[in-house]
Design a protein around this motif. Structure first.
Motif, PDB file in Angstrom:
ATOM      1  N   LEU A  25       0.654  -1.445  -0.423  1.00  0.00           N
ATOM      2  CA  LEU A  25       0.017  -0.169  -0.252  1.00  0.00           C
ATOM      3  C   LEU A  25       0.904   1.073  -0.262  1.00  0.00           C
ATOM      4  CD1 LEU A  25      -2.598  -1.179   2.751  1.00  0.00           C
ATOM      5  CD2 LEU A  25      -2.901  -1.259   0.222  1.00  0.00           C
ATOM      6  N   PHE A  26       0.643   2.246  -0.782  1.00  0.00           N
ATOM      7  CA  PHE A  26       1.593   3.516  -1.142  1.00  0.00           C
ATOM      8  C   PHE A  26       0.628   5.098  -0.764  1.00  0.00           C
ATOM      9  CE2 PHE A  26       1.583   1.487  -4.803  1.00  0.00           C
ATOM     10  CZ  PHE A  26       1.097   2.558  -5.705  1.00  0.00           C
ATOM     11  N   GLU A  27      -1.157   5.012  -1.858  1.00  0.00           N
ATOM     12  CA  GLU A  27      -1.917   5.891  -2.209  1.00  0.00           C
ATOM     13  C   GLU A  27      -2.809   5.558  -0.764  1.00  0.00           C
ATOM     14  OE1 GLU A  27      -2.295   7.984  -4.351  1.00  0.00           O
ATOM     15  OE2 GLU A  27      -1.304   5.808  -6.111  1.00  0.00           O
ATOM     16  N   ARG A  28      -2.992   7.202  -1.276  1.00  0.00           N
ATOM     17  CA  ARG A  28      -3.044   8.038   0.190  1.00  0.00           C
ATOM     18  C   ARG A  28      -4.975   7.548   0.798  1.00  0.00           C
ATOM     19  NH1 ARG A  28      -0.514  14.623  -0.036  1.00  0.00           N
ATOM     20  NH2 ARG A  28       0.365  13.420   0.124  1.00  0.00           N
ATOM     21  N   THR A  29      -5.605   6.738  -0.371  1.00  0.00           N
ATOM     22  CA  THR A  29      -6.851   6.285  -0.332  1.00  0.00           C
ATOM     23  C   THR A  29      -7.576   5.451  -1.193  1.00  0.00           C
ATOM     24  OG1 THR A  29      -7.530   7.485  -2.612  1.00  0.00           O
ATOM     25  CG2 THR A  29      -8.226   9.242  -0.573  1.00  0.00           C
ATOM     26  N   VAL A  30      -8.387   4.458  -0.701  1.00  0.00           N
ATOM     27  CA  VAL A  30      -8.807   3.312  -0.566  1.00  0.00           C
ATOM     28  C   VAL A  30      -9.185   2.931  -1.984  1.00  0.00           C
ATOM     29  CG1 VAL A  30     -10.173   1.261  -0.297  1.00  0.00           C
ATOM     30  CG2 VAL A  30      -9.163   2.295   1.768  1.00  0.00           C
ATOM     31  N   GLY A  31      -9.441   4.352  -2.042  1.00  0.00           N
ATOM     32  CA  GLY A  31      -9.627   4.026  -4.118  1.00  0.00           C
ATOM     33  C   GLY A  31      -8.596   4.379  -5.059  1.00  0.00           C
ATOM     34  N   SER A  32      -7.538   5.104  -3.986  1.00  0.00           N
ATOM     35  CA  SER A  32      -6.940   6.137  -5.519  1.00  0.00           C
ATOM     36  C   SER A  32      -5.618   4.841  -5.504  1.00  0.00           C
ATOM     37  CB  SER A  32      -5.690   6.758  -5.276  1.00  0.00           C
ATOM     38  OG  SER A  32      -5.724   6.296  -3.540  1.00  0.00           O
ATOM     39  N   GLU A  33      -5.791   3.691  -4.104  1.00  0.00           N
ATOM     40  CA  GLU A  33      -5.082   2.677  -4.092  1.00  0.00           C
ATOM     41  C   GLU A  33      -5.721   1.922  -5.301  1.00  0.00           C
ATOM     42  OE1 GLU A  33      -1.512   0.473  -3.163  1.00  0.00           O
ATOM     43  OE2 GLU A  33      -2.403   2.031  -2.411  1.00  0.00           O
ATOM     44  N   VAL A  34      -6.863   0.505  -4.719  1.00  0.00           N
ATOM     45  CA  VAL A  34      -7.151   0.093  -6.283  1.00  0.00           C
ATOM     46  C   VAL A  34      -7.343   0.483  -7.194  1.00  0.00           C
ATOM     47  CG1 VAL A  34      -9.614  -1.358  -6.901  1.00  0.00           C
ATOM     48  CG2 VAL A  34      -8.782  -0.538  -4.564  1.00  0.00           C
ATOM     49  N   ALA A  35      -7.395   1.547  -8.223  1.00  0.00           N
ATOM     50  CA  ALA A  35      -7.000   1.895  -9.569  1.00  0.00           C
ATOM     51  C   ALA A  35      -6.150   2.645  -9.695  1.00  0.00           C
ATOM     52  CB  ALA A  35      -8.218   3.811  -9.377  1.00  0.00           C
ATOM     53  N   PHE A  36      -4.624   1.839  -9.143  1.00  0.00           N
ATOM     54  CA  PHE A  36      -3.720   2.338  -9.825  1.00  0.00           C
ATOM     55  C   PHE A  36      -3.228   1.383 -10.701  1.00  0.00           C
ATOM     56  CE2 PHE A  36       1.064   1.516 -10.027  1.00  0.00           C
ATOM     57  CZ  PHE A  36       1.770   2.655  -9.540  1.00  0.00           C
TER      58      PHE A  36
ATOM     59  N   GLU B  51     -12.620   6.823   0.642  1.00  0.00           N
ATOM     60  CA  GLU B  51     -12.117   8.058   0.639  1.00  0.00           C
ATOM     61  C   GLU B  51     -11.473   7.733   1.640  1.00  0.00           C
ATOM     62  OE1 GLU B  51     -11.881   9.933  -1.558  1.00  0.00           O
ATOM     63  OE2 GLU B  51     -13.552   8.763  -2.747  1.00  0.00           O
ATOM     64  N   ARG B  52     -11.328   6.544   2.459  1.00  0.00           N
ATOM     65  CA  ARG B  52     -10.116   6.531   4.137  1.00  0.00           C
ATOM     66  C   ARG B  52      -9.146   6.125   3.320  1.00  0.00           C
ATOM     67  NH1 ARG B  52     -13.623   4.433   8.864  1.00  0.00           N
ATOM     68  NH2 ARG B  52     -10.795   4.342   8.801  1.00  0.00           N
ATOM     69  N   ASN B  53      -8.017   7.154   4.718  1.00  0.00           N
ATOM     70  CA  ASN B  53      -6.594   6.511   4.149  1.00  0.00           C
ATOM     71  C   ASN B  53      -6.148   5.122   4.222  1.00  0.00           C
ATOM     72  OD1 ASN B  53      -3.944   5.890   5.061  1.00  0.00           O
ATOM     73  ND2 ASN B  53      -4.093   8.040   4.695  1.00  0.00           N
ATOM     74  N   PRO B  54      -5.688   4.053   3.286  1.00  0.00           N
ATOM     75  CA  PRO B  54      -5.459   2.762   3.912  1.00  0.00           C
ATOM     76  C   PRO B  54      -4.780   2.554   4.941  1.00  0.00           C
ATOM     77  CG  PRO B  54      -5.226   3.311   1.851  1.00  0.00           C
ATOM     78  CD  PRO B  54      -5.234   4.445   2.413  1.00  0.00           C
ATOM     79  N   TYR B  55      -3.784   3.206   5.881  1.00  0.00           N
ATOM     80  CA  TYR B  55      -3.485   3.196   7.154  1.00  0.00           C
ATOM     81  C   TYR B  55      -4.205   3.344   8.666  1.00  0.00           C
ATOM     82  CZ  TYR B  55       0.270   1.467   4.716  1.00  0.00           C
ATOM     83  OH  TYR B  55       1.700   0.807   3.732  1.00  0.00           O
ATOM     84  N   ASP B  56      -4.808   4.335   8.056  1.00  0.00           N
ATOM     85  CA  ASP B  56      -6.459   4.648   9.353  1.00  0.00           C
ATOM     86  C   ASP B  56      -7.238   3.119   9.516  1.00  0.00           C
ATOM     87  OD1 ASP B  56      -5.624   6.853   9.575  1.00  0.00           O
ATOM     88  OD2 ASP B  56      -7.085   7.556   8.314  1.00  0.00           O
ATOM     89  N   LEU B  57      -7.269   1.841   9.290  1.00  0.00           N
ATOM     90  CA  LEU B  57      -8.137   0.744   8.117  1.00  0.00           C
ATOM     91  C   LEU B  57      -6.584  -0.682   9.101  1.00  0.00           C
ATOM     92  CD1 LEU B  57      -9.462   0.692   4.901  1.00  0.00           C
ATOM     93  CD2 LEU B  57      -9.997   1.237   6.731  1.00  0.00           C
ATOM     94  N   HIS B  58      -8.026  -1.234  10.285  1.00  0.00           N
ATOM     95  CA  HIS B  58      -7.109  -2.324  10.407  1.00  0.00           C
ATOM     96  C   HIS B  58      -6.684  -3.370   9.851  1.00  0.00           C
ATOM     97  CE1 HIS B  58     -10.793  -4.552  10.180  1.00  0.00           C
ATOM     98  NE2 HIS B  58     -11.429  -4.377  11.060  1.00  0.00           N
ATOM     99  N   ALA B  59      -5.623  -4.119  10.309  1.00  0.00           N
ATOM    100  CA  ALA B  59      -4.946  -4.500   9.265  1.00  0.00           C
ATOM    101  C   ALA B  59      -5.273  -5.636   8.268  1.00  0.00           C
ATOM    102  CB  ALA B  59      -3.550  -5.772  10.005  1.00  0.00           C
ATOM    103  N   SER B  60      -6.489  -6.269   8.813  1.00  0.00           N
ATOM    104  CA  SER B  60      -6.862  -7.413   8.070  1.00  0.00           C
ATOM    105  C   SER B  60      -8.159  -6.533   7.064  1.00  0.00           C
ATOM    106  CB  SER B  60      -8.537  -7.549   8.594  1.00  0.00           C
ATOM    107  OG  SER B  60      -9.076  -6.945   9.667  1.00  0.00           O
ATOM    108  N   GLN B  61      -8.242  -5.016   7.643  1.00  0.00           N
ATOM    109  CA  GLN B  61      -8.810  -4.086   6.298  1.00  0.00           C
ATOM    110  C   GLN B  61      -7.910  -4.518   4.982  1.00  0.00           C
ATOM    111  OE1 GLN B  61     -10.778  -1.636   8.645  1.00  0.00           O
ATOM    112  NE2 GLN B  61     -12.584  -2.335   8.214  1.00  0.00           N
TER     113      GLN B  61
END
Length: 242
Positions: A90-101, A131-141
């Motif tokens: 993971l390196f993007e700032r939002t979940v959506g942008s991570e999946v879109a990369f 729209e959440r930052n991946p690093y605001d989620l817990h590990a399983s998410q």
């Protein structure tokens, strides 16, 4: 598409020989689990399928592509890889942008990118967290985010490194349902796992590795009944078999 390894051997710069003369064929649409203790060569083998590692000797082909002649970016069009530790991916700032990369790198048009992102997030149950930052989620998410990123690539082959690690009951069911769905779509699914019970329930073929060699390879029901072979690889039989 067909995956083929012929005489694949690999040594790390330290001199550790991680794979020794591995030859295998994985047909399109197969669901294959790689079992073995830590250091058996499972991850090393998997990383040869998308060009992250190149053979010291022998060759690996994904369809008509020789992995030695393609970049990792090119291989990502055919093989999506989900790492064991999502923080390595993971390196993007939002979940959506991570999946879109991934789709963006593939050159997909914006409407298709958005459609893929929406579908992938829905499949892993994270649509509301786009729209959440991946690093605001817990590990399983975070693990599910990386899985969604792989799904959005829409590749014929997916490699999953310990897909059930850190998942609770609902998370395990989600991953299981997703694997069954991918199988029904005719996608090739290859999983590295220590969870032999999960393996027995959801994978048709099992490959057991030890010290960089393939000890057994065949239908799950047959391989998982070979107590002596599994013991040699430090793998317990599934509870149902025991």
């Amino acid at each position: 598409m067909r995956i083929r390894a012929d005489g694949l051997s690999f040594s790390y710069p330290s001199g550790v020989r991680a794979l020794q003369d591995v030859t295998l064929i994985i047909e399109p649409g197969e669901a294959v689990a790689l079992l073995g203790e830590n250091g058996a060569g499972k991850t090393t083998l998997a990383k040869h399928l998308n060009g992250l590692l190149r053979p010291t000797s022998g060759e690996v082909r994904i369809g008509d592509w020789d992995t030695r002649t393609k970049t990792v970016a090119q291989m990502a069009r055919r093989v999506a890889y989900v790492f064991q530790n999502p923080d390595d991916q993971l390196f993007e700032r939002t979940v959506g942008s991570e999946v879109a990369f991934g789709p963006k790198n593939q050159g997909a048009a914006e409407p298709e990118i958005q459609a893929r992102v929406k579908q992938a997030l829905e499949r892993v149950g994270l649509r509301e967290l786009r729209e959440r930052n991946p690093y605001d989620l817990h590990a399983s998410q975070r693990k599910l985010v990386t899985l969604a990123a792989a799904l959005a690539m829409d590749t014929p082959v997916l490699v999953l490194d310990e897909p059930t690690t850190g998942q609770d009951g609902p998370g395990m069911r989600l991953v299981a349902d997703l694997i069954e769905s991918l199988k029904s779509e005719g996608r090739t699914v290859i999983a590295i796992t220590h969870d032999v019970d999960f393996c027995a329930e959801h994978f048709d073929r099992v490959m057991v590795l030890s010290a960089g060699r393939v000890l057994a390879d065949g239908p799950a029901s047959q391989v998982l009944s070979q107590a002596a072979v599994l013991a040699q690889a430090a793998v317990e039989q599934p509870q149902l078999v025991r």
